[in-house]
Design an enzyme around this catalytic site. Structure first.
Site, mmCIF file in Angstrom:
data_model
loop_
_atom_site.group_PDB
_atom_site.id
_atom_site.type_symbol
_atom_site.label_atom_id
_atom_site.label_comp_id
_atom_site.label_asym_id
_atom_site.label_seq_id
_atom_site.Cartn_x
_atom_site.Cartn_y
_atom_site.Cartn_z
ATOM 1 N N CYS A 507 0.784 -1.244 0.000
ATOM 2 C CA CYS A 507 0.000 0.000 0.000
ATOM 3 C C CYS A 507 0.814 1.293 0.000
ATOM 4 O O CYS A 507 0.801 2.043 -0.964
ATOM 5 C CB CYS A 507 -0.925 0.044 1.213
ATOM 6 S SG CYS A 507 -2.282 -1.131 1.095
ATOM 7 N N HIS A 561 -1.851 5.831 2.711
ATOM 8 C CA HIS A 561 -1.986 4.762 3.691
ATOM 9 C C HIS A 561 -2.513 5.367 4.983
ATOM 10 O O HIS A 561 -2.125 6.470 5.373
ATOM 11 C CB HIS A 561 -0.619 4.100 3.919
ATOM 12 C CG HIS A 561 -0.711 2.806 4.643
ATOM 13 N ND1 HIS A 561 -1.464 1.759 4.188
ATOM 14 C CD2 HIS A 561 -0.138 2.393 5.808
ATOM 15 C CE1 HIS A 561 -1.360 0.750 5.036
ATOM 16 N NE2 HIS A 561 -0.565 1.113 6.024
HETATM 17 CA CA LIG Z 1 -3.035 -2.181 -0.972
#
Ligand SMILES: [Ca+2]
Ligand SMILES: [Ca+2]
Length: 919
Positions: A507, A561
């Site tokens: 991510c 994130h």
């Molecule tokens: Ca991801």
């Protein structure tokens, strides 16, 4: 009268003497005459039981050889001929439709004559050459007589009867009958090459429409189609007679084959025993693909036999090359299986199934069953007249076993992982009116559109959608099982970047790279605990750049994130579906966070401590992504009235683990038909640290603690992943609907990307966190209002760092300095173009895993290859090297780095390696 014992001895002696002599006399290399009739189904040949017509000459070939009852090929001319000539399936060659065959290149594909040449053969192509590309000579034919188009007979036809004889263009004269001219060329070729072994590919005009009178037709003929069949049969007889006259018959193998089933106009009346076949030319039914096939080599093929074994038209290439004593091409996947043993009358095993593909449809067919790309199983006991759909939930044991067998064959072939059709879905010529030239994309001309939005005044809005952990298992990427109607709807109005790669398959590093337009080595975000403002305090992010240029920038859901938000990026606090709004101090890179709470939905089940999947009883909006979609719909309404362009980022969490989706999305799938991975182990010869220990998956409560994940549990996980994709797809659909409703569709650019790929048990791995193709490749869809070419798949290599410069370019914003990517605008205008030679991804491994280091694995992907080099981050030394041939081994089963002969390739690709990032 009783024979004397002396006579017995003599006969025995003669037999002993004759046997080796006969063996010796048997020609090692037969001449090969391959007769390909056009649009001739089994209902058009006497020896197959056809009611309407007699074909004595073809029947005589069957009496003297082997008649095959279960021979199959693609149901249209071009794709069928590509199979015959290359021995390879369409998802490998790209010959998925009548136009796409034109894209095959001699550099990638070898046709039969080229493989026979080293065995001493001279080859001729006589007749219809469409829709194969280039000249016959480019593919190894020494002699050719080709006409343009199909069904050319008389000069009076609407299409001019042009033909080309060994490069010299000619025109059909009045009263000349094209099939007779072809026959004359056949005779000439046989006469001048009777001393050499030869391969004659005799591609007849008959009996493709237009159905006209033949030179033999009675003035008052009531059945011109029967006349044409009779004439074709007569020409076959004349060819055989000529071989006999030239004393070539005993040394000549004749194959008689139909290129596809009976055409629609004749199918109903081309009955066998009074019954019409199921389907016709162009259909994915028996009448499309099951064709007549007779093999006759006097004294060699067992005369008068009928074979019910399956034959696939890819089998001709290996069979003929074997009989000719030639060599098969190496380094390429051949789908054909030689049946030379059968031609020689020896023992052998026929193939177990055949594979038929046209456009984006395909099926695998075995003796009693067939299974198609939609997962539909058919009982073929009454084929070719009837094909009975088996109910999806059937408990019939033999049906269940057949489904399993055929699905495993489809999984092994993995057509969806190959070259997918880009046509209109029919497999036919996309647009007959449009003349296709060599340099032009053979795609339909889109309706004339006004100027693209970037050429008009005013700034378009941007709807920026990021989907967590979405791999390209989408309908628009060729997955035929997944149900993604809304993502497909978005794709249909935009460009599908088929080969888009994230910069690091997890991510935060991937998202940071997109949002800053910089690679992970610049952002120094390689993990989930570092904020990019640490290394790049003053970098201008993508939304920040838009904000600085008069846009209102807002974020809903997971964009950065979680916990690593960036206040400077947005015009307002970052909204989350749990009711939290997060703002970071725009003047302070230490991320002092201001949080506020409003109404939201419970997201506790999203933590890593609950089960890995759940068939949820909640409604769409009672789960986070549905709630986010509702918020986005209302934001679009309010943003519209602000009077300034907007950049709205919407982040969806699914299909990230845990796989929680409302039950209705689970109900879309029968878990039995969701494919299992092609390979469940790491590539042969890959270092262990190229994989991982599935830690993320194991963090969920109900996941078995040991690897490998048990098959039944894996099946539920895959089912959950699909259900979550369809759930997110529905939320994207709500955004598209809202854009239309608000009248924003015509001035809003939409970008949708998955933050990286995902392994669904592939290589024995789950989730991301690797440098493999499945982890690094992710969806990227870009839709620009009024873009001229829509719904196109772009095969060019692109990287996620390209998203930032692309959006700036499309919206006419100044190009920011220092970005690592390039604009993809040229590919949106022309999806056939290219912008870069390689896509680069990377993934670090700590010293514990790598055994040395820490190491950084840099992965270089070009058109065909993936080179991954793991470098020690302390001293820059190479710890391990992986090399995968993505063209011939798309599942990455073997690391080829240590194979001899790869040194130059590795050196070439290594030029793109960045200097190793030091910790
Ligand atoms: Ca991801
Ligand atoms: Ca045909």
């Amino acid at each position: 009268m009783r024979k004397t014992s002396m006579q017995h001895i003599l006969i025995g002696l003669l037999a002993v003497l004759a046997l080796p002599a006969l063996l010796h006399a048997e020609p090692k290399k037969p001449n090969i005459v391959f007769i390909l009739a056009d649009d001739l189904g089994i209902g058009n040949v006497g020896c197959y039981g056809a009611d309407r017509v007699k074909t004595p000459n073809i029947d005589a070939l069957a009496r003297g050889g082997v008649r095959h009852t279960h021979a199959y090929t693609a149901p249209l001319c071009g794709p069928s001929r590509a199979l015959i000539m290359t021995g390879r399936y369409a998802f490998r060659t790209g010959a998925t439709n009548q136009d796409a065959t034109g894209q095959m290149k001699p550099a990638n594909e070898k046709m039969i004559p080229k493989l026979l040449k080293p065995a001493g053969y001279v080859s001729s192509m006589i007749g219809k050459w469409g829709q194969l590309p280039l000249e016959p000579s480019d593919w190894g034919f020494d002699d050719s007589f080709r006409f343009k188009g199909s069904g050319v007979y008389w000069s009076t036809q609407e299409k001019p009867g042009r033909y080309v004889v060994n490069g010299v263009a000619k025109a059909l004269k009045e009263k000349e009958y094209m099939p007779d001219l072809m026959h004359q060329h056949v005779v000439d070729f046989l006469r001048s090459n009777r001393e050499k072994p030869f391969f004659l590919y005799y591609s007849m005009s008959h009996v493709h429409a237009e159905i006209l009178r033949t030179p033999d037709s009675a003035a008052d003929s009531k059945d011109l189609f029967a006349d044409n069949l009779a004439y074709m049969d007569k020409l076959v007889g004349k060819l055989v007679a000529e071989l006999e006259r030239q004393k070539l018959r005993e040394k000549t193998l004749i194959v008689f084959f139909g290129d596809n089933g009976t055409g629609k106009a004749q199918a109903k009346t081309s009955t066998i025993g009074g019954r019409a076949l199921s389907g016709e030319k162009g259909s994915m039914l028996e009448g499309g693909a099951r064709v007549p096939m007779i093999v006759n080599w006097p004294g060699v093929t067992p005369a008068g036999t009928v074979s019910t074994g399956l034959v696939d038209s890819t089998d001709f290439l290996p069979t003929l090359v074997e009989l000719a004593g030639g060599k098969l091409p190496s380094g390429t996947v051949l789908d054909g299986k030689s049946f030379a043993w059968q031609i020689r009358g020896e023992k052998g095993a026929p193939r177990e199934s055949v594979f038929i593909e046209l456009a984006r449809m395909w099926y695998v067919r075995e003796a009693g069953w067939k299974l198609n790309e939609k997962g539909e199983l058919f009982d073929m006991a009454n084929a070719p007249f009837e094909e009975k759909l088996v109910a999806a939930g059937s408990r019939d044991e033999s049906a269940q076993a057949a489904r399993k067998r055929l699905q495993s064959t489809l999984n092994r072939l993995n057509p969806a992982g190959g070259i997918l059709d880009r046509g209109d879905g029919t497999g036919r010529h996309a647009n007959k009116q449009k003349k296709i030239t060599a340099n032009e994309s053979p795609m339909p001309a889109d309706a004339l559109q006004p100027e693209p939005v970037w050429k008009t005044a005013g700034k378009p809005n941007v709807l920026f959608i990021v989907v967590d952990d979405l791999r390209p298992d989408l309908g628009c990427y060729g997955n035929t099982l997944i149900k993604t109607p809304n993502l497909d709807r978005l794709a249909a109005r935009g460009t599908i970047f088929k080969r888009a790669y994230c910069q690091q398959a997890v991510c935060s590093p991937s998202r940071t790279s997109v949002m800053t337009g910089r690679r992970p080595d610049a952002t120094r975000v390689w993990d989930l605990v570092t904020h990019f403002r640490t290394a790049l305090p003053d970098t201008v992010t993508l939304p920040q750049h838009f904000k600085a240029n008069g846009y209102h920038a807002a974020a809903l859901g997971k964009v950065y994130h979680r916990g690593y938000e960036d206040g400077r990026s947005w015009s307002e606090p970052h909204w989350y579906p749990n009711g939290q709004t997060v703002d970071t101090d725009p003047a302070d890179s230490t991320r002092r966070i201001v949080r506020k709470y409003g109404p939201g939905v419970d997201t506790k089940a999203e933590s890593g401590k609950g089960p890995a999947f759940e068939v949820s009883g909640r409604k769409d909006d009672e789960l986070p992504d549905g709630f986010t979609a509702s918020e986005a719909v209302s934001r679009l309404h309010s943003l519209k009235s602000r009077g300034e362009p907007f950049f709205l980022a919407v982040g969806f969490q699914k299909p990230h683990l845990p796989f929680i989706a409302p039950k209705k999305y689970w109900d879309l799938y029968d878990p039995q038909i969701i494919p299992v991975p092609v390979t469940a182990t790491l590539p042969k010869g890959a270092p262990a640290f190229a994989g991982h220990s599935n830690g993320e998956l194991h963090s969920y409560a109900n996941v078995p603690k040991e690897d490998p994940i048990p098959a039944d549990f894996a099946k539920q996980l895959r089912h959950g992943y699909y259900a979550c994709i369809s759930y997110t797809d529905a939320q994207v659909g709500r955004l598209l609907d809202a854009l239309e409703k608000e009248g924003l569709s015509e001035n809003t650019i939409i970008v949708l990307w998955g933050d990286h790929g995902w392994q669904l048990g592939d290589h024995g791995l789950w989730h991301k966190h690797t440098n493999f193709e499945l982890a690094t490749r992710a969806p990227l869809l870009v839709s620009v209002p009024k873009q001229q070419r829509v719904g196109r798949k772009c095969e060019a290599l692109v990287e996620f760092v390209d998203i930032y410069p692309t959006l700036a370019d499309l919206c006419g914003l100044p190009a920011p300095q220092g970005l690592d990517g390039v604009s993809l605008k040229s590919l949106i205008e022309d999806p056939q173009g290219t912008v870069k030679k390689v896509a680069i991804s990377q993934y670090p491994r700590g010293p514990k895993k790598a055994g040395a280091g820490p190491v950084m694995g840099y992965s270089i992907r070009n058109e065909q290859w993936r080179l991954t080099v793991w470098l020690n981050q302390k001293d820059g030394s190479t710890v391990a090297t992986e090399l995968y041939d993505e063209q011939n081994d798309p599942a990455e089963t073997v690391n080829l780095a240590d194979r001899p002969g790869q040194k130059a390739l590795i050196e070439e690709l290594s030029k793109y390696l960045p200097p190793v990032a030091r910790k």
